[in-house]
Scaffold this active site. Structure first.
Site, short mmCIF file in Angstrom:
data_model
loop_
_atom_site.label_atom_id
_atom_site.label_comp_id
_atom_site.label_asym_id
_atom_site.label_seq_id
_atom_site.Cartn_x
_atom_site.Cartn_y
_atom_site.Cartn_z
N MET A 1 0.96 -0.68 -0.20
CA MET A 1 -0.16 -0.44 -0.05
C MET A 1 0.89 0.86 -0.14
O MET A 1 0.05 2.39 0.59
CB MET A 1 -0.93 -0.10 1.19
CG MET A 1 -1.87 -1.30 0.97
SD MET A 1 -3.21 -0.60 1.94
CE MET A 1 -2.48 -0.31 3.76
N LEU B 1 6.37 2.65 1.60
CA LEU B 1 7.43 2.02 1.66
C LEU B 1 9.02 2.41 2.74
O LEU B 1 9.22 3.22 2.89
CB LEU B 1 8.04 1.94 0.11
CG LEU B 1 7.06 1.35 -1.07
CD1 LEU B 1 8.08 1.18 -2.01
CD2 LEU B 1 6.19 0.18 -0.94
N HIS B 2 9.07 0.78 3.65
CA HIS B 2 10.48 1.24 4.24
C HIS B 2 11.52 0.10 3.83
O HIS B 2 10.99 -1.23 2.91
CB HIS B 2 10.34 1.04 5.91
CG HIS B 2 8.39 0.64 6.26
ND1 HIS B 2 9.04 -1.35 6.07
CD2 HIS B 2 6.88 0.24 6.32
CE1 HIS B 2 8.14 -1.96 6.41
NE2 HIS B 2 7.02 -0.95 7.01
N HIS C 1 9.52 -3.63 3.35
CA HIS C 1 9.38 -3.83 2.20
C HIS C 1 10.13 -3.71 0.87
O HIS C 1 10.59 -4.69 -0.24
CB HIS C 1 8.14 -2.66 1.32
CG HIS C 1 7.39 -1.88 2.18
ND1 HIS C 1 6.67 -1.15 2.90
CD2 HIS C 1 6.16 -2.93 2.15
CE1 HIS C 1 5.32 -1.23 3.37
NE2 HIS C 1 5.08 -2.00 2.83
N GLN D 1 -9.92 -2.16 2.97
CA GLN D 1 -9.64 -3.02 3.83
C GLN D 1 -9.97 -2.40 5.22
O GLN D 1 -9.46 -2.19 6.51
CB GLN D 1 -8.73 -4.24 4.08
CG GLN D 1 -7.33 -2.71 3.90
CD GLN D 1 -6.22 -3.62 3.24
OE1 GLN D 1 -6.37 -4.38 2.32
NE2 GLN D 1 -4.97 -3.43 4.07
N VAL E 1 11.20 -7.55 8.70
CA VAL E 1 12.49 -6.54 9.57
C VAL E 1 12.22 -6.27 10.60
O VAL E 1 10.85 -5.18 10.72
CB VAL E 1 12.70 -5.86 8.09
CG1 VAL E 1 13.63 -5.10 8.42
CG2 VAL E 1 12.52 -7.01 6.80
N MET F 1 8.88 -3.51 12.00
CA MET F 1 9.05 -1.89 10.65
C MET F 1 7.18 -2.04 9.92
O MET F 1 7.13 -3.16 9.87
CB MET F 1 10.04 -1.90 9.94
CG MET F 1 10.77 -1.34 10.59
SD MET F 1 12.57 -1.37 8.63
CE MET F 1 13.79 -1.59 9.09
N SER F 2 6.69 -1.07 10.04
CA SER F 2 5.27 -0.80 9.39
C SER F 2 5.33 0.60 9.03
O SER F 2 6.01 1.12 9.81
CB SER F 2 4.40 -1.05 11.05
OG SER F 2 3.14 -0.79 10.47
N SER F 3 4.38 0.96 8.28
CA SER F 3 4.12 2.07 7.67
C SER F 3 3.72 3.12 8.74
O SER F 3 3.47 4.30 8.66
CB SER F 3 4.00 2.08 6.51
OG SER F 3 4.14 1.77 5.29
#
EC number: 6.3.2.1
Length: 283
Positions: free
Chosen positions: A34, A37-38, A41, A65, A181, A189-191
């Site tokens: 979505m 990106l980090h 991703h 969603q 990660v 890690m998460s947006s």
């Protein structure tokens, strides 16, 4: 020197590009995202490149969603930075449809998953979620017809739902999970981590530490109930509002009574301030 990926915004453009790759006997891996990106991703893209000769990354913030109370409008969108990251990784195609391309007027078909989608984890708190995920991922699979699709293990229940769907519907794609990660302090890690305040960011790694402690106790032979209760108390004492903290069978997501019940996974979801975080680890 890296080159910019082809950006496809319509299904015909996407199909033409993919047909050209297949004429050259290319294998294709899809990384659904979505955006925002980090490094997590990027790790998915790198795994995709190891499994296939060509890589497609989709960037689509899927409205189906999100519940009405959730953050669809505020979800981070970082298009220029995303494309720069993907160009640096030599991604071949970015599939970037708008909402009308994915859900045109008159759209009336949905996928309603069961099995792992009804495990009593995310589905208890976001009952709309996996129907939206399954429908959009089903579309992505039929649009791109990849040989492989790469998903992160951080969204573990989602990985199980998508894997089951691809198998049940004979979609011809092998779904591959990629390890979570983490930041150096253990935070997955998460947006959505950008929503954390500086103080909350210092607290957030407690989710990982609590899971590690529960896993350590279970491996050492402690009974499941007190080992899990101890981890839950650590999380709540840190200031989280806990949605769930569960030990489940790693394949089926069924509840377990002992270590002998199969491969095990601890899964957690909790809110810190206004930010909801999820994570999981193997036991």
């Amino acid at each position: 020197m890296s080159s910019s990926p082809l950006i496809a915004r319509t299904v015909p453009t996407l199909r033409r590009a993919l047909d050209n790759l297949r004429k050259r006997k290319a294998t294709i891996a899809l990384v659904p995202t979505m955006g925002a990106l980090h490094d997590g991703h990027v790790s998915l893209v790198r795994l995709a490149k190891r499994r296939a000769s060509r890589v497609v990354v989709s960037i689509f913030v899927n409205p189906t969603q999100f519940a009405p109370t959730e953050d669809f409008g505020a979800y981070p969108r970082t298009w220029k930075a995303d494309i720069a990251k993907l160009a640096a990784e030599d991604v071949d195609i970015v599939w970037h449809p708008d909402v009308k391309a994915m859900y045109p007027e008159g759209f009336a078909t949905r996928i309603v998953p069961e099995g792992p989608a009804l495990a009593g984890l995310e589905d208890r708190f976001r009952p709309h979620f996996f129907g939206g995920v399954a429908t959009v991922v089903g579309k992505l699979f039929t649009q791109c017809r990849p040989d492989f699709a790469i998903f992160g293990e951080k969204d573990f229940q989602q990985l199980r739902v998508v894997t089951q769907m691809a198998r049940d519907l004979d979609l011809g794609v092998k779904v591959i999970g990629s390890r979570t990660v983490r930041e150096r302090d253990g935070l997955a890690m998460s947006s959505r981590n950008v929503y954390l305040s500086a103080e909350e960011r210092q607290t957030a790694p407690m989710l990982y530490r609590a899971m590690k402690e529960s896993a350590r106790r279970i491996k050492a032979g402690d009974a499941i109930a007190p080992a899990m209760a101890g981890g839950a108390e650590m999380i709540k004492a840190a200031g989280f509002a806990l949605d769930y903290y569960e030990l489940r069978h790693a394949e089926t997501l069924a509840q377990v009574a002992s270590r002998k019940d199969g491969p095990l996974r601890i899964l957690v979801a909790a809110k810190l301030g206004s930010t909801r975080l999820i994570d999981n680890i193997a036991v």
